[in-house]
Design a protein around this motif. Structure first.
Motif, PDB file in Angstrom:
ATOM      1  N   MET A  83      24.821 -32.812  23.610  1.00  0.00           N
ATOM      2  CA  MET A  83      25.588 -33.784  24.854  1.00  0.00           C
ATOM      3  C   MET A  83      24.065 -33.707  25.947  1.00  0.00           C
ATOM      4  O   MET A  83      24.100 -34.243  26.503  1.00  0.00           O
ATOM      5  N   ILE A  84      23.767 -32.505  25.538  1.00  0.00           N
ATOM      6  CA  ILE A  84      22.746 -32.903  27.583  1.00  0.00           C
ATOM      7  C   ILE A  84      21.078 -33.743  26.927  1.00  0.00           C
ATOM      8  O   ILE A  84      20.910 -34.418  27.658  1.00  0.00           O
ATOM      9  N   GLN A  85      20.788 -34.080  25.851  1.00  0.00           N
ATOM     10  CA  GLN A  85      20.844 -34.930  25.569  1.00  0.00           C
ATOM     11  C   GLN A  85      21.260 -36.545  25.465  1.00  0.00           C
ATOM     12  O   GLN A  85      20.897 -37.122  26.370  1.00  0.00           O
ATOM     13  N   ALA A  86      22.003 -36.655  26.052  1.00  0.00           N
ATOM     14  CA  ALA A  86      23.079 -37.892  25.886  1.00  0.00           C
ATOM     15  C   ALA A  86      22.854 -37.723  27.481  1.00  0.00           C
ATOM     16  O   ALA A  86      22.756 -39.085  28.354  1.00  0.00           O
ATOM     17  N   CYS A  87      23.233 -37.297  28.225  1.00  0.00           N
ATOM     18  CA  CYS A  87      23.088 -37.170  29.779  1.00  0.00           C
ATOM     19  C   CYS A  87      21.693 -37.256  29.933  1.00  0.00           C
ATOM     20  O   CYS A  87      21.680 -38.192  31.135  1.00  0.00           O
TER      21      CYS A  87
ATOM     22  N   LEU B   2      12.979 -35.517  34.058  1.00  0.00           N
ATOM     23  CA  LEU B   2      13.921 -35.390  32.759  1.00  0.00           C
ATOM     24  C   LEU B   2      13.198 -36.087  31.335  1.00  0.00           C
ATOM     25  O   LEU B   2      13.702 -35.707  30.776  1.00  0.00           O
ATOM     26  N   ALA B   3      12.317 -36.814  31.602  1.00  0.00           N
ATOM     27  CA  ALA B   3      11.367 -36.719  29.869  1.00  0.00           C
ATOM     28  C   ALA B   3      10.803 -34.993  29.962  1.00  0.00           C
ATOM     29  O   ALA B   3      10.875 -34.931  28.235  1.00  0.00           O
ATOM     30  N   GLY B   4      10.508 -34.348  30.768  1.00  0.00           N
ATOM     31  CA  GLY B   4       9.741 -33.287  30.410  1.00  0.00           C
ATOM     32  C   GLY B   4      10.822 -32.151  29.846  1.00  0.00           C
ATOM     33  O   GLY B   4      10.795 -31.164  29.124  1.00  0.00           O
ATOM     34  N   LEU B   5      12.097 -32.561  30.486  1.00  0.00           N
ATOM     35  CA  LEU B   5      13.618 -31.787  29.918  1.00  0.00           C
ATOM     36  C   LEU B   5      13.835 -32.514  28.625  1.00  0.00           C
ATOM     37  O   LEU B   5      14.111 -31.293  27.429  1.00  0.00           O
ATOM     38  N   ARG B   6      13.736 -33.475  28.203  1.00  0.00           N
ATOM     39  CA  ARG B   6      13.836 -34.001  26.793  1.00  0.00           C
ATOM     40  C   ARG B   6      13.422 -33.761  25.649  1.00  0.00           C
ATOM     41  O   ARG B   6      13.824 -33.444  24.828  1.00  0.00           O
ATOM     42  N   ASP B   7      11.531 -33.701  26.232  1.00  0.00           N
ATOM     43  CA  ASP B   7      10.055 -33.028  25.587  1.00  0.00           C
ATOM     44  C   ASP B   7      10.115 -31.904  25.209  1.00  0.00           C
ATOM     45  O   ASP B   7       9.439 -31.751  24.530  1.00  0.00           O
TER      46      ASP B   7
END
Length: 89
Positions: A1-5, A50-55
């Motif tokens: 869910m977090i990844q989609a957001c 956001l990219a840092g959070l995703r990866d």
């Protein structure tokens, strides 16, 4: 869910960057272009975070801090140039 957001937020910030780039290139005046450049740097910082959070990588956060410092200095220098016509006093 977090990844989609995060992906949706990254798309929104990418769209905002495109709109800022349009204002930067087509702005009616110099102050509008300076504001668009400043907003573009803020959107870039948000996209990097956001990219840092995703990866789950810290290198993106370091790049965001560097861009934040450069964006601040760039805005100050360009504003000073527009007001005074000279950067160095």
């Amino acid at each position: 869910m977090i990844q989609a957001c995060i992906d949706i937020a990254m798309g929104a910030f990418a769209l905002a960057m495109v709109l800022n780039l349009y204002r930067l290139l087509r702005g009616p005046g110099i102050p509008d272009r300076i504001l668009a450049l400043d907003t573009l740097s803020v959107n870039t910082i948000a996209l990097l975070v956001l990219a840092g959070l995703r990866d789950a990588s810290t290198i993106y956060f370091e790049a965001a801090v560097i861009i934040a410092m450069l964006g601040f200095v760039t805005t100050i220098v360009l504003s000073k140039y527009v007001i005074r016509g000279d950067i160095v006093e």
